[in-house]
Design an enzyme around this catalytic site. Structure first.
Site, PDB file in Angstrom:
ATOM      1  N   GLU A 145      44.520  40.981  47.276  1.00  0.00           N
ATOM      2  CA  GLU A 145      44.878  42.409  47.214  1.00  0.00           C
ATOM      3  C   GLU A 145      44.600  43.103  48.544  1.00  0.00           C
ATOM      4  OE1 GLU A 145      42.508  42.880  43.506  1.00  0.00           O
ATOM      5  OE2 GLU A 145      44.263  43.953  42.777  1.00  0.00           O
TER       6      GLU A 145
ATOM      7  N   GLU B 247      42.730  36.500  38.446  1.00  0.00           N
ATOM      8  CA  GLU B 247      41.950  37.344  37.522  1.00  0.00           C
ATOM      9  C   GLU B 247      42.093  36.927  36.058  1.00  0.00           C
ATOM     10  OE1 GLU B 247      43.431  38.441  40.218  1.00  0.00           O
ATOM     11  OE2 GLU B 247      42.195  39.968  41.185  1.00  0.00           O
TER      12      GLU B 247
ATOM     13  N   ALA C  67      36.741  39.298  44.254  1.00  0.00           N
ATOM     14  CA  ALA C  67      35.566  40.109  43.926  1.00  0.00           C
ATOM     15  C   ALA C  67      34.397  39.166  43.664  1.00  0.00           C
ATOM     16  CB  ALA C  67      35.847  40.935  42.679  1.00  0.00           C
TER      17      ALA C  67
ATOM     18  N   GLY D 227      40.687  39.988  44.732  1.00  0.00           N
ATOM     19  CA  GLY D 227      40.540  41.142  45.631  1.00  0.00           C
ATOM     20  C   GLY D 227      40.848  40.799  47.075  1.00  0.00           C
TER      21      GLY D 227
HETATM   22  N1  COA Z   1      32.361  35.471  43.700  1.00  0.00           N
HETATM   23  C1  COA Z   1      31.105  35.018  43.889  1.00  0.00           C
HETATM   24  N2  COA Z   1      30.822  33.847  44.462  1.00  0.00           N
HETATM   25  C2  COA Z   1      31.861  33.095  44.862  1.00  0.00           C
HETATM   26  C3  COA Z   1      33.186  33.490  44.695  1.00  0.00           C
HETATM   27  C4  COA Z   1      33.425  34.743  44.088  1.00  0.00           C
HETATM   28  N3  COA Z   1      34.645  35.227  43.913  1.00  0.00           N
HETATM   29  N4  COA Z   1      33.996  32.524  45.177  1.00  0.00           N
HETATM   30  C5  COA Z   1      33.200  31.567  45.638  1.00  0.00           C
HETATM   31  N5  COA Z   1      31.912  31.896  45.458  1.00  0.00           N
HETATM   32  C6  COA Z   1      30.725  31.132  45.801  1.00  0.00           C
HETATM   33  C7  COA Z   1      30.496  29.960  44.865  1.00  0.00           C
HETATM   34  O1  COA Z   1      29.838  30.397  43.691  1.00  0.00           O
HETATM   35  C8  COA Z   1      29.641  29.061  45.719  1.00  0.00           C
HETATM   36  O2  COA Z   1      28.337  29.588  45.769  1.00  0.00           O
HETATM   37  P1  COA Z   1      27.063  28.611  45.545  1.00  0.00           P
HETATM   38  O3  COA Z   1      27.142  27.637  46.680  1.00  0.00           O
HETATM   39  O4  COA Z   1      25.888  29.545  45.633  1.00  0.00           O
HETATM   40  O5  COA Z   1      27.262  27.970  44.208  1.00  0.00           O
HETATM   41  C9  COA Z   1      30.236  29.266  47.113  1.00  0.00           C
HETATM   42  O6  COA Z   1      30.914  30.520  47.075  1.00  0.00           O
HETATM   43  C10 COA Z   1      31.233  28.201  47.517  1.00  0.00           C
HETATM   44  O7  COA Z   1      32.237  28.140  46.509  1.00  0.00           O
HETATM   45  P2  COA Z   1      32.650  26.788  45.727  1.00  0.00           P
HETATM   46  O8  COA Z   1      33.211  27.168  44.410  1.00  0.00           O
HETATM   47  O9  COA Z   1      31.515  25.832  45.726  1.00  0.00           O
HETATM   48  O10 COA Z   1      33.790  26.229  46.708  1.00  0.00           O
HETATM   49  P3  COA Z   1      35.000  25.275  46.297  1.00  0.00           P
HETATM   50  O11 COA Z   1      35.611  24.840  47.577  1.00  0.00           O
HETATM   51  O12 COA Z   1      34.560  24.239  45.340  1.00  0.00           O
HETATM   52  O13 COA Z   1      36.036  26.236  45.513  1.00  0.00           O
HETATM   53  C11 COA Z   1      37.324  28.250  45.164  1.00  0.00           C
HETATM   54  C12 COA Z   1      36.654  27.282  46.189  1.00  0.00           C
HETATM   55  C13 COA Z   1      37.835  29.449  45.942  1.00  0.00           C
HETATM   56  C14 COA Z   1      38.482  27.534  44.482  1.00  0.00           C
HETATM   57  C15 COA Z   1      36.275  28.680  44.128  1.00  0.00           C
HETATM   58  O14 COA Z   1      35.092  29.114  44.801  1.00  0.00           O
HETATM   59  C16 COA Z   1      36.724  29.778  43.214  1.00  0.00           C
HETATM   60  O15 COA Z   1      37.518  29.544  42.316  1.00  0.00           O
HETATM   61  N6  COA Z   1      36.222  31.019  43.434  1.00  0.00           N
HETATM   62  C17 COA Z   1      36.515  32.137  42.593  1.00  0.00           C
HETATM   63  C18 COA Z   1      37.890  32.683  42.889  1.00  0.00           C
HETATM   64  C19 COA Z   1      38.239  33.820  41.964  1.00  0.00           C
HETATM   65  O16 COA Z   1      38.426  33.659  40.780  1.00  0.00           O
HETATM   66  N7  COA Z   1      38.364  35.014  42.539  1.00  0.00           N
HETATM   67  C20 COA Z   1      38.841  36.167  41.834  1.00  0.00           C
HETATM   68  C21 COA Z   1      37.737  37.024  41.376  1.00  0.00           C
HETATM   69  S1  COA Z   1      38.449  38.388  40.504  1.00  0.00           S
END
Ligand code: COA
Length: 260
Positions: A114, A134, A66, A111
């Protein structure tokens, strides 16, 4: 509805829906979830579509969950409503009546995981990483993940993933049954298309009924599930597809199913 956050195309009778917010790792904001619902609905209603693939744009992510920026603003009542809406979208995917394959080309988190769980078959690129993080945000999965994951991989492993919030790599995901198979990095969509073409060549009514038998039957006591299977079996033997399938076998040719 025009699509801002996904692309949609039909290739050889296969609808390919690509979540397209690569700069946000294809995170699902509410608009994207609505667009996904619309796109899947169109694929379901279009007789020219025999199978559906859902994937993510870019080499890095299927869907990284999400949209956390949007999520951070969530309130209790709206949060419950949104969860129910999202569950409905994913349930409509699961009961679309056509096979839906997830081509997991990278991160499938929250999500996104999911969404993949609601698809009938999951094909993962070697670089894919899956998880339900989450709890790391202080919430729980809200799009059916607690229910579907436990049903798919068993309660113990599901709880481990949900409670730890840790990701598994593609190989581990295959080992625990979270994905059907792992393919070379970058090949998930190609492999999903190949499988979709195979399934699209089978009797459409049979495919629909088989999905229904498994989806519904798994929620029933075995005796009721067997009865459902027998009832659907009785139904499919009345179809033109069945006559065509058996005739084609006898005539040693490829069946030309019409979905009737
Ligand atoms: N929601 C909003 N933005 C997200 C996102 C999410 N779930 N996942 C990634 N992004 C965005 C980041 O904020 C970043 O944006 P920015 O460049 O404007 O700062 C961009 O996508 C790239 O992500 P980044 O974190 O820089 O990549 P990474 O390779 O360092 O890490 C992940 C990848 C997937 C490990 C990390 O992005 C992450 O943990 N995301 C969230 C995952 C999560 O908790 N999802 C469940 C939500 S309920």
């Amino acid at each position: 509805m025009t699509f801002e956050n996904l692309t949609w195309e039909i290739r050889d009778g296969i609808a390919i829906i690509t979540i397209n917010r690569p700069d946000k790792l294809n995170a699902l904001n509410q608009r994207t979830v609505r667009e996904l619902d619309e796109a899947v609905g169109r694929a379901g209603a279009d007789d020219a579509v025999k199978a559906v693939i859902i994937t993510g744009s870019g080499p890095k992510a299927f869907v990284a969950g999400a949209d956390i920026n949007e999520l951070s603003e969530q309130t209790p009542i709206a949060g419950k409503d949104y969860s129910i809406y999202g569950q409905g979208v994913l349930s409509r995917i699961e009961s679309l009546g056509k096979v839906v394959i997830a081509a997991i080309n990278g991160f499938a988190l929250g999500g996104g995981c999911e969404l993949a769980l609601a698809c009938h078959i999951r094909i993962a690129s070697g670089n894919a990483r899956l998880g339900l993080p989450e709890v790391t945000l202080g919430i729980i999965p809200g799009f059916g993940g607690t229910q579907r994951l436990a049903r798919l991989i068993g309660k113990g492993k599901a709880l481990e993933l949900i409670l730890s919030g840790e990701m598994v790599d593609a190989a581990e995901a295959a080992r625990i049954g979270l994905v059907n198979r792992v393919v070379e990095a970058g090949r998930a969509l190609d492999e999903a298309e190949a499988l979709a073409r195979t399934i699209a060549s089978r009797g459409p009514v049979a495919v629909k009924m088989a999905i229904e038998a498994v989806n519904e039957g798994i929620e029933m006591p075995a005796e009721e599930g067997f009865f459902l299977e027998a009832t659907l079996f009785g139904l499919v033997v009345t179809t033109e597809d069945f006559k065509e399938g058996t005739r084609a076998f006898v005539e040693k040719r490829k069946a030309r199913f019409r979905g009737k």
